[in-house]
Motif scaffolding. Sequence first.
Motif, PDB file in Angstrom:
ATOM      1  N   ARG A  69       0.855  -1.191   0.000  1.00  0.00           N
ATOM      2  CA  ARG A  69       0.000   0.000   0.000  1.00  0.00           C
ATOM      3  C   ARG A  69       0.891   1.241   0.000  1.00  0.00           C
ATOM      4  O   ARG A  69       1.835   1.344   0.799  1.00  0.00           O
ATOM      5  N   ALA A  70       0.601   2.175  -0.899  1.00  0.00           N
ATOM      6  CA  ALA A  70       1.374   3.416  -0.985  1.00  0.00           C
ATOM      7  C   ALA A  70       0.646   4.543  -0.261  1.00  0.00           C
ATOM      8  O   ALA A  70      -0.590   4.558  -0.178  1.00  0.00           O
ATOM      9  N   GLN A  71       1.428   5.482   0.274  1.00  0.00           N
ATOM     10  CA  GLN A  71       0.823   6.686   0.838  1.00  0.00           C
ATOM     11  C   GLN A  71       0.120   7.470  -0.271  1.00  0.00           C
ATOM     12  O   GLN A  71       0.502   7.406  -1.442  1.00  0.00           O
ATOM     13  N   LYS A  72      -0.918   8.226   0.120  1.00  0.00           N
ATOM     14  CA  LYS A  72      -1.708   8.942  -0.885  1.00  0.00           C
ATOM     15  C   LYS A  72      -0.891   9.962  -1.663  1.00  0.00           C
ATOM     16  O   LYS A  72      -1.177  10.228  -2.827  1.00  0.00           O
ATOM     17  N   ASP A  73       0.134  10.528  -1.025  1.00  0.00           N
ATOM     18  CA  ASP A  73       0.904  11.567  -1.700  1.00  0.00           C
ATOM     19  C   ASP A  73       2.181  11.010  -2.336  1.00  0.00           C
ATOM     20  O   ASP A  73       3.091  11.761  -2.681  1.00  0.00           O
ATOM     21  N   CYS A  74       2.257   9.708  -2.489  1.00  0.00           N
ATOM     22  CA  CYS A  74       3.454   9.087  -3.058  1.00  0.00           C
ATOM     23  C   CYS A  74       3.551   9.452  -4.552  1.00  0.00           C
ATOM     24  O   CYS A  74       2.604   9.248  -5.312  1.00  0.00           O
ATOM     25  N   LYS A  75       4.711   9.949  -4.972  1.00  0.00           N
ATOM     26  CA  LYS A  75       4.865  10.426  -6.348  1.00  0.00           C
ATOM     27  C   LYS A  75       5.231   9.326  -7.325  1.00  0.00           C
ATOM     28  O   LYS A  75       4.789   9.336  -8.479  1.00  0.00           O
ATOM     29  N   SER A  76       6.064   8.378  -6.884  1.00  0.00           N
ATOM     30  CA  SER A  76       6.518   7.353  -7.822  1.00  0.00           C
ATOM     31  C   SER A  76       6.959   6.121  -7.033  1.00  0.00           C
ATOM     32  O   SER A  76       7.680   6.242  -6.039  1.00  0.00           O
ATOM     33  N   TYR A  77       6.517   4.942  -7.499  1.00  0.00           N
ATOM     34  CA  TYR A  77       6.963   3.716  -6.835  1.00  0.00           C
ATOM     35  C   TYR A  77       6.805   2.535  -7.780  1.00  0.00           C
ATOM     36  O   TYR A  77       6.008   2.559  -8.723  1.00  0.00           O
TER      37      TYR A  77
ATOM     38  N   ILE B 175      -5.668   2.824 -10.918  1.00  0.00           N
ATOM     39  CA  ILE B 175      -4.597   2.424 -10.011  1.00  0.00           C
ATOM     40  C   ILE B 175      -5.212   2.114  -8.641  1.00  0.00           C
ATOM     41  O   ILE B 175      -5.832   2.982  -8.023  1.00  0.00           O
ATOM     42  N   PRO B 176      -5.094   0.893  -8.139  1.00  0.00           N
ATOM     43  CA  PRO B 176      -5.675   0.561  -6.825  1.00  0.00           C
ATOM     44  C   PRO B 176      -4.850   1.148  -5.690  1.00  0.00           C
ATOM     45  O   PRO B 176      -3.662   1.442  -5.858  1.00  0.00           O
ATOM     46  N   ASP B 177      -5.461   1.309  -4.540  1.00  0.00           N
ATOM     47  CA  ASP B 177      -4.708   1.834  -3.401  1.00  0.00           C
ATOM     48  C   ASP B 177      -3.902   0.738  -2.702  1.00  0.00           C
ATOM     49  O   ASP B 177      -3.043   1.020  -1.872  1.00  0.00           O
ATOM     50  N   ARG B 178      -4.181  -0.535  -3.056  1.00  0.00           N
ATOM     51  CA  ARG B 178      -3.451  -1.656  -2.465  1.00  0.00           C
ATOM     52  C   ARG B 178      -3.216  -2.694  -3.556  1.00  0.00           C
ATOM     53  O   ARG B 178      -4.144  -3.088  -4.251  1.00  0.00           O
ATOM     54  N   ILE B 179      -1.969  -3.120  -3.706  1.00  0.00           N
ATOM     55  CA  ILE B 179      -1.591  -4.035  -4.791  1.00  0.00           C
ATOM     56  C   ILE B 179      -1.157  -5.375  -4.196  1.00  0.00           C
ATOM     57  O   ILE B 179      -0.356  -5.412  -3.251  1.00  0.00           O
TER      58      ILE B 179
ATOM     59  N   LEU C 185      13.959 -12.110  -5.222  1.00  0.00           N
ATOM     60  CA  LEU C 185      13.757 -11.264  -4.044  1.00  0.00           C
ATOM     61  C   LEU C 185      12.618 -10.294  -4.320  1.00  0.00           C
ATOM     62  O   LEU C 185      12.521  -9.749  -5.434  1.00  0.00           O
ATOM     63  N   PRO C 186      11.729 -10.053  -3.355  1.00  0.00           N
ATOM     64  CA  PRO C 186      10.768  -8.964  -3.526  1.00  0.00           C
ATOM     65  C   PRO C 186      11.512  -7.645  -3.653  1.00  0.00           C
ATOM     66  O   PRO C 186      12.508  -7.405  -2.942  1.00  0.00           O
ATOM     67  N   GLY C 187      11.086  -6.796  -4.583  1.00  0.00           N
ATOM     68  CA  GLY C 187      11.763  -5.532  -4.809  1.00  0.00           C
ATOM     69  C   GLY C 187      10.801  -4.363  -4.779  1.00  0.00           C
ATOM     70  O   GLY C 187       9.654  -4.478  -5.221  1.00  0.00           O
ATOM     71  N   PHE C 188      11.297  -3.203  -4.282  1.00  0.00           N
ATOM     72  CA  PHE C 188      10.465  -2.016  -4.147  1.00  0.00           C
ATOM     73  C   PHE C 188      11.308  -0.783  -4.455  1.00  0.00           C
ATOM     74  O   PHE C 188      12.447  -0.660  -4.002  1.00  0.00           O
ATOM     75  N   MET C 189      10.733   0.117  -5.254  1.00  0.00           N
ATOM     76  CA  MET C 189      11.356   1.412  -5.509  1.00  0.00           C
ATOM     77  C   MET C 189      10.380   2.483  -5.039  1.00  0.00           C
ATOM     78  O   MET C 189       9.172   2.382  -5.268  1.00  0.00           O
ATOM     79  N   ILE C 190      10.894   3.508  -4.358  1.00  0.00           N
ATOM     80  CA  ILE C 190      10.019   4.548  -3.832  1.00  0.00           C
ATOM     81  C   ILE C 190      10.710   5.896  -3.963  1.00  0.00           C
ATOM     82  O   ILE C 190      11.902   6.031  -3.676  1.00  0.00           O
ATOM     83  N   TRP C 191       9.942   6.859  -4.450  1.00  0.00           N
ATOM     84  CA  TRP C 191      10.464   8.230  -4.526  1.00  0.00           C
ATOM     85  C   TRP C 191       9.361   9.181  -4.083  1.00  0.00           C
ATOM     86  O   TRP C 191       8.249   9.153  -4.600  1.00  0.00           O
TER      87      TRP C 191
ATOM     88  N   SER D 298       4.015   0.646   2.560  1.00  0.00           N
ATOM     89  CA  SER D 298       3.922  -0.358   3.624  1.00  0.00           C
ATOM     90  C   SER D 298       3.654  -1.709   2.984  1.00  0.00           C
ATOM     91  O   SER D 298       2.850  -1.823   2.056  1.00  0.00           O
ATOM     92  N   VAL D 299       4.340  -2.734   3.476  1.00  0.00           N
ATOM     93  CA  VAL D 299       4.269  -4.077   2.906  1.00  0.00           C
ATOM     94  C   VAL D 299       3.609  -5.008   3.915  1.00  0.00           C
ATOM     95  O   VAL D 299       3.975  -5.010   5.100  1.00  0.00           O
ATOM     96  N   SER D 300       2.642  -5.798   3.459  1.00  0.00           N
ATOM     97  CA  SER D 300       1.983  -6.789   4.308  1.00  0.00           C
ATOM     98  C   SER D 300       2.487  -8.171   3.924  1.00  0.00           C
ATOM     99  O   SER D 300       2.304  -8.610   2.786  1.00  0.00           O
ATOM    100  N   THR D 301       3.133  -8.846   4.867  1.00  0.00           N
ATOM    101  CA  THR D 301       3.629 -10.197   4.624  1.00  0.00           C
ATOM    102  C   THR D 301       2.916 -11.169   5.559  1.00  0.00           C
ATOM    103  O   THR D 301       2.061 -10.787   6.333  1.00  0.00           O
ATOM    104  N   GLY D 302       3.306 -12.429   5.491  1.00  0.00           N
ATOM    105  CA  GLY D 302       2.629 -13.435   6.291  1.00  0.00           C
ATOM    106  C   GLY D 302       1.227 -13.705   5.784  1.00  0.00           C
ATOM    107  O   GLY D 302       0.357 -14.130   6.548  1.00  0.00           O
ATOM    108  N   LEU D 303       1.009 -13.487   4.487  1.00  0.00           N
ATOM    109  CA  LEU D 303      -0.303 -13.689   3.877  1.00  0.00           C
ATOM    110  C   LEU D 303      -0.298 -14.952   3.035  1.00  0.00           C
ATOM    111  O   LEU D 303       0.662 -15.238   2.320  1.00  0.00           O
ATOM    112  N   GLN D 304      -1.385 -15.696   3.110  1.00  0.00           N
ATOM    113  CA  GLN D 304      -1.547 -16.836   2.217  1.00  0.00           C
ATOM    114  C   GLN D 304      -2.048 -16.351   0.861  1.00  0.00           C
ATOM    115  O   GLN D 304      -2.592 -15.256   0.736  1.00  0.00           O
ATOM    116  N   VAL D 305      -1.845 -17.184  -0.137  1.00  0.00           N
ATOM    117  CA  VAL D 305      -2.383 -16.857  -1.459  1.00  0.00           C
ATOM    118  C   VAL D 305      -3.906 -16.862  -1.356  1.00  0.00           C
ATOM    119  O   VAL D 305      -4.503 -17.875  -0.988  1.00  0.00           O
TER     120      VAL D 305
END
Length: 495
Positions: free
Chosen positions: A356-364, A413-417, A451-457, A462-469
């Motif tokens: 989930r990205a913050q609402k004011d996130c410019k690029s990720y 664009i969803p608020d949670r991917i 590896l899970p990868g993330f780019m943020i500018w 925020s990343v949610s782990t420990g989730l089942q498919v």
Amino acid sequence: MDEQRETLQRIVSTLANKNDEIHNFIDTLNHTIRNVQENSSNVISELDEEFDALYSVLDEMKGTMANTIQQEKAHKIQALQNQISQCSNALESSEELLEHAAQTLDIKNPTEFSKAAGQIKDRVTMASAFRISLKPSVSDSMTHLMVDFSLERHALQALKFLPVPKAPEIDTAACLVADNCITISWRMPEEDSRVDHFVLEYRKTNYDGFARAKDEQPWEVIDYIKDTEYTLSGLKFDRKYLNVRVQACNKAVAGEYSDPVTLETKAFVFNLDNTSSHLNLKVEDTYVEWEPTGGKGQEKVKGKENKGRSGAPSPKRTSIGTRPTAKGSRDRFTGESYTVLGDTTIESGQHYWEVRAQKDCKSYSVGVTYKNLGKFDQLGKTNSSWCIHINNWLQSTFSAKHNNKSKTLDIPIPDRIGVYCNFDGGQLMFYNANSKELLYAFRTKFTQPLLPGFMIWCGGLSVSTGLQVPSAVKTLQKSENGLNSSTCSLNSVAQ
């Protein structure tokens, strides 16, 4: 003699230990006696309260029934008194008419006699004495208000102490682990109408069976369950298994626990690796935020080792526990590669996590990469990384990227991917985490650990782990075996 002395000392030590054990046992017995006395007094007090409550109910019922009898009595007496009053009035009128008729018989004048006789006849026709009922309006019987307590007396005589409920039996076939929820179902070995509620206890473990003493977690308790099924929701599956057990309770006592059942709760758990993330990124476990001043003071020379603020080489990765991790000798990401990776590799199986990205996130960007991603490389711009990219600078764009190729996605664009990775099946799929609608899918052949990868500018993720498919994702990914052309446009066989 020394040998005998040593033997005797051992005997003395053994006897002293045994005496201590007996003293402790005597103390335990005395403590048990005190508990028996105290608990007996408590039980007698509770027995008195129960019988007092029963007496109170009986007294209240007796008062209610007696009041009903009094009301019925008053109703009948009033009805009979009303009837007596009507009869008295009719009798008085009839006696007056009788006296008048007798006097009329003495009249000698025919005309006067005829007139008087006609009047008497008219009055007799209208007389109330001939219209009233000479039958009591109500019965004097009160037998309809009699009571028979023979059944209740038999029930009271059958009163016994409450039996201890038997242990429930967990129905493993009916238990369901899906969508980060666990539904536990159980049944009683035989019908017990006195069971008031159930208590469910569960604890996480990494062992398929009883939790090991060194790894034992405390039981979490769910009390006052009225049904024979309960769903645990909102769980983070950060351990491989879950032990569950259930006990039945009546009003007074709880029974034995059911045999514990172990349910598998495998899920992909990782943290973000702050030891090699770009220095402009502030990383805390599963949250990353871009800080414009985070990299000030460090030497940034393209193609050379990236130094920290003190001039020392950047810290190296270290392993966490026994998990297969990505940490080792990676340099920090630098330049415009505002990247952070997960600390746990994917080498097989199916895995799922959400971002989930913050609402004011410019690029990720969100995706996966091999471990060979260079410190200046960006996700999706190499042949060893795959991602979707969101750009909210000036205008919003949504695209899928791989091997420096980009495909624009003409969808909201969803608020949670949600990210689904099937390593063995060569599938990387991105979902709207709320609706589980497929956003984009890559199909390839993964030849190295991912590896899970993330780019943020300019913003935070925020990343949610420990989730089942999720079940919906499993269903959709099966139907995506025949991917359409737009989905395959960036697909490649990894080198």
